[in-house]
Design a protein around this motif. Structure first.
Motif, PDB file in Angstrom:
ATOM      1  N   LEU A 266       0.817  -1.214   0.000  1.00 45.57           N
ATOM      2  CA  LEU A 266       0.000   0.000   0.000  1.00 45.57           C
ATOM      3  C   LEU A 266       0.849   1.261   0.000  1.00 45.57           C
ATOM      4  O   LEU A 266       0.377   2.336  -0.382  1.00 45.57           O
ATOM      5  N   ALA A 267       2.100   1.154   0.420  1.00 47.09           N
ATOM      6  CA  ALA A 267       2.985   2.320   0.441  1.00 47.09           C
ATOM      7  C   ALA A 267       3.230   2.871  -0.956  1.00 47.09           C
ATOM      8  O   ALA A 267       3.575   4.050  -1.123  1.00 47.09           O
ATOM      9  N   ASP A 268       3.042   2.033  -1.983  1.00 47.64           N
ATOM     10  CA  ASP A 268       3.351   2.434  -3.357  1.00 47.64           C
ATOM     11  C   ASP A 268       2.125   2.803  -4.178  1.00 47.64           C
ATOM     12  O   ASP A 268       2.232   3.022  -5.392  1.00 47.64           O
ATOM     13  N   ILE A 269       0.967   2.886  -3.545  1.00 51.33           N
ATOM     14  CA  ILE A 269      -0.245   3.241  -4.302  1.00 51.33           C
ATOM     15  C   ILE A 269      -0.165   4.689  -4.782  1.00 51.33           C
ATOM     16  O   ILE A 269       0.147   5.605  -4.018  1.00 51.33           O
ATOM     17  N   ASP A 270      -0.442   4.877  -6.068  1.00 48.94           N
ATOM     18  CA  ASP A 270      -0.527   6.228  -6.624  1.00 48.94           C
ATOM     19  C   ASP A 270      -1.963   6.568  -7.002  1.00 48.94           C
ATOM     20  O   ASP A 270      -2.397   7.699  -6.870  1.00 48.94           O
ATOM     21  N   SER A 271      -2.716   5.535  -7.449  1.00 46.12           N
ATOM     22  CA  SER A 271      -4.113   5.762  -7.839  1.00 46.12           C
ATOM     23  C   SER A 271      -4.908   4.475  -7.723  1.00 46.12           C
ATOM     24  O   SER A 271      -4.348   3.384  -7.670  1.00 46.12           O
ATOM     25  N   ILE A 272      -6.235   4.629  -7.667  1.00 47.39           N
ATOM     26  CA  ILE A 272      -7.143   3.486  -7.584  1.00 47.39           C
ATOM     27  C   ILE A 272      -8.151   3.609  -8.721  1.00 47.39           C
ATOM     28  O   ILE A 272      -8.814   4.639  -8.871  1.00 47.39           O
ATOM     29  N   ASP A 273      -8.235   2.562  -9.528  1.00 45.94           N
ATOM     30  CA  ASP A 273      -9.156   2.540 -10.667  1.00 45.94           C
ATOM     31  C   ASP A 273     -10.421   1.793 -10.252  1.00 45.94           C
ATOM     32  O   ASP A 273     -10.400   0.593  -9.997  1.00 45.94           O
ATOM     33  N   PHE A 274     -11.538   2.530 -10.171  1.00 43.59           N
ATOM     34  CA  PHE A 274     -12.813   1.937  -9.783  1.00 43.59           C
ATOM     35  C   PHE A 274     -13.728   1.679 -10.981  1.00 43.59           C
ATOM     36  O   PHE A 274     -14.915   1.403 -10.797  1.00 43.59           O
ATOM     37  N   SER A 275     -13.193   1.735 -12.190  1.00 43.78           N
ATOM     38  CA  SER A 275     -14.057   1.631 -13.376  1.00 43.78           C
ATOM     39  C   SER A 275     -14.751   0.276 -13.482  1.00 43.78           C
ATOM     40  O   SER A 275     -15.843   0.180 -14.069  1.00 43.78           O
TER      41      SER A 275
ATOM     42  N   ASP B 276       1.640   0.512   9.317  1.00 39.55           N
ATOM     43  CA  ASP B 276       0.843   1.656   9.723  1.00 39.55           C
ATOM     44  C   ASP B 276       1.031   2.819   8.740  1.00 39.55           C
ATOM     45  O   ASP B 276       0.055   3.471   8.342  1.00 39.55           O
ATOM     46  N   ALA B 277       2.279   3.074   8.350  1.00 38.06           N
ATOM     47  CA  ALA B 277       2.550   4.147   7.394  1.00 38.06           C
ATOM     48  C   ALA B 277       1.911   3.853   6.036  1.00 38.06           C
ATOM     49  O   ALA B 277       1.338   4.753   5.389  1.00 38.06           O
ATOM     50  N   ALA B 278       1.980   2.600   5.606  1.00 37.09           N
ATOM     51  CA  ALA B 278       1.392   2.215   4.321  1.00 37.09           C
ATOM     52  C   ALA B 278      -0.127   2.367   4.352  1.00 37.09           C
ATOM     53  O   ALA B 278      -0.735   2.857   3.385  1.00 37.09           O
ATOM     54  N   ALA B 279      -0.743   1.947   5.466  1.00 38.59           N
ATOM     55  CA  ALA B 279      -2.198   2.083   5.593  1.00 38.59           C
ATOM     56  C   ALA B 279      -2.609   3.550   5.616  1.00 38.59           C
ATOM     57  O   ALA B 279      -3.640   3.928   5.034  1.00 38.59           O
ATOM     58  N   SER B 280      -1.808   4.382   6.268  1.00 34.23           N
ATOM     59  CA  SER B 280      -2.101   5.814   6.303  1.00 34.23           C
ATOM     60  C   SER B 280      -2.057   6.418   4.900  1.00 34.23           C
ATOM     61  O   SER B 280      -2.923   7.232   4.524  1.00 34.23           O
ATOM     62  N   HIS B 281      -1.075   6.003   4.114  1.00 39.33           N
ATOM     63  CA  HIS B 281      -0.983   6.478   2.724  1.00 39.33           C
ATOM     64  C   HIS B 281      -2.182   5.999   1.914  1.00 39.33           C
ATOM     65  O   HIS B 281      -2.748   6.755   1.113  1.00 39.33           O
ATOM     66  N   PHE B 282      -2.595   4.757   2.133  1.00 37.64           N
ATOM     67  CA  PHE B 282      -3.780   4.222   1.446  1.00 37.64           C
ATOM     68  C   PHE B 282      -5.017   5.059   1.758  1.00 37.64           C
ATOM     69  O   PHE B 282      -5.807   5.377   0.867  1.00 37.64           O
ATOM     70  N   VAL B 283      -5.191   5.426   3.014  1.00 38.28           N
ATOM     71  CA  VAL B 283      -6.328   6.264   3.408  1.00 38.28           C
ATOM     72  C   VAL B 283      -6.306   7.584   2.648  1.00 38.28           C
ATOM     73  O   VAL B 283      -7.340   8.062   2.147  1.00 38.28           O
ATOM     74  N   ASP B 284      -5.114   8.192   2.535  1.00 38.04           N
ATOM     75  CA  ASP B 284      -4.998   9.466   1.813  1.00 38.04           C
ATOM     76  C   ASP B 284      -5.402   9.317   0.355  1.00 38.04           C
ATOM     77  O   ASP B 284      -6.139  10.157  -0.193  1.00 38.04           O
ATOM     78  N   VAL B 285      -4.932   8.240  -0.292  1.00 38.71           N
ATOM     79  CA  VAL B 285      -5.249   8.029  -1.706  1.00 38.71           C
ATOM     80  C   VAL B 285      -6.735   7.728  -1.888  1.00 38.71           C
ATOM     81  O   VAL B 285      -7.384   8.246  -2.813  1.00 38.71           O
TER      82      VAL B 285
END
Length: 388
Positions: free
Chosen positions: A168-177, A223-232
């Motif tokens: 999750l630390a590397d997520i830049d975007s989420i495609d919900f299409s 925890d840091a990765a999950a926090s980044h996921f929440v932001d994205v």
């Protein structure tokens, strides 16, 4: 004489249906003719919830889903009309890790299979889904559930990310299409007693991560990765995703509670309340002379809303005396009385060796059931008040 037998599992020994079966066999042997034993296996929303549903008229279904480390696993769920009961441990459970938990599995385990179970229930026309959480292997903030429902997680180069909390630390975007649109028309209930938030000192990685093999360094990373996921996710779907991370229960099941609240708009309810509702226990208590409940270990944790307490409260509301049967009890007489139990029978009363109690729980439960049946028969014959 009508007795309702409503136990939870004896963990590591017998399922709730098996506990109820052995008790009923013993009761009938001790009482003789004229006793009706109504078996209602129950649970607190975690392991055993599917058994409780099946015992209450739901139909078992089995499908193949993605296990916590990406391998295919067969997982059961239960349906009745347009309602489904899903036990996430069946798809994403700690028990499915072939070599047990480790630092590596703590970072890589995912909840994709739980999302796939939800989709399987939707395919069968279900529009109310009870999600029983507990015993999960993942600490992925529930991101896997979204993936199982069609979401795609991409890094800054547009590549799809692997599953697991660390990724999750590397997520830049989420495609919900390709996200399953049927979610919008479906009611979700999160059956969980966990009230932890997703992040921080009392969050999912910090509190539950070590049980899943996470080292202190892993906890900080997750925890840091999950926090980044929440932001994205918040940037993609709205600020409600940030607020949901602080909600009570967001930390349940490695963060599956978070996604249930943030994306599935689930209502969080105590697991035992949800199970007692779909088993219709209170209605089925009408006309009963006695209720027998219990679980493997009757202890301080039991008093915090576990199955025996939920059944005891329901029995008291119905005006029916209740007794408990367990593998062992560490509670005082005063605690048991305050909990509403007239008496408690433990397997350790018959066999002091705990390992033998675990290995021979079935025959020992039949002995206890027979003892209770003999006592009830004597009281009935003498027309004495049922002071059990």
């Amino acid at each position: 004489m009508r007795v309702v037998i409503a136990p939870d599992k004896f963990k590591g020994s017998l399922s709730a249906p098996d506990v109820a079966k052995h008790l009923a066999t013993g009761l009938q042997a001790g009482f003789g003719q004229g006793i009706e034993a109504t078996r209602i296996p129950v649970a607190d929303g975690g392991e055993g919830t599917i058994d409780a549903a099946i015992g209450s008229g739901f139909t078992r279904r089995t499908t193949t889903v993605t296990g916590p480390l990406g391998e295919p696993v067969k997982a059961d769920f239960a349906i009745k009309d347009q309602e489904a009961v899903i036990e996430m441990a069946a798809a994403s459970g700690l028990a499915l890790l072939p070599e047990g938990p480790s630092s590596e599995t703590a970072k890589k385990a995912n909840s994709i299979g739980t999302g796939e179970l939800i989709r399987a229930a939707l395919d069968l026309g279900c529009r109310k889904i009870i999600l029983g959480v507990g015993g999960s292997a993942n600490t992925d903030a529930g991101a896997g559930v979204l993936r199982g429902l069609g979401a795609v997680f991409l890094d800054k180069n547009g590549n799809e990310l692997p599953g697991g909390g660390a990724a999750l630390a590397d997520i830049d975007s989420i495609d919900f299409s390709n996200f399953d649109v049927r979610i919008e028309a479906t009611e979700f209930v999160l059956a969980s007693d966990v009230d932890n938030p997703l992040l921080g000192a009392s969050g999912a990685p910090a509190i539950f991560g070590p049980q899943k093999g996470a080292t202190p360094d892993d906890v900080a990373e997750l925890d840091a990765a999950a926090s980044h996921f929440v932001d994205v996710l918040a940037a993609t779907t709205g600020q409600h995703a940030k607020y949901a991370a602080k909600a009570e229960g967001a930390g349940a099941a490695g963060g599956v509670g978070y996604i249930a609240i943030a994306a599935l708009k689930a209502e969080r309810r105590p697991g035992i309340d949800v199970v007692l509702e779909f088993t219709e226990l209170e209605r089925r208590l009408k006309g009963a002379d006695l209720v027998i409940t219990g679980e493997g270990s009757l202890d301080e944790q039991s008093l915090l809303g576990k199955t025996p307490m939920g059944v005891s409260r329901a029995a008291q509301r119905a005006g029916v005396p209740v007794i408990a049967v367990c593998g062992r009890s560490t509670l005082s007489r005063e605690q048991l009385t305050d909990a509403g139990f007239h008496t408690v029978h433990a397997l350790t009363d018959l066999e002091k060796d705990v390992q033998k109690c675990i290995a021979e729980a079935g025959p020992l439960l039949e002995q206890l059931g027979k003892h209770i049946g003999v006592y009830l028969a004597e009281r009935t014959e003498n027309k004495e008040y049922l002071n059990v």
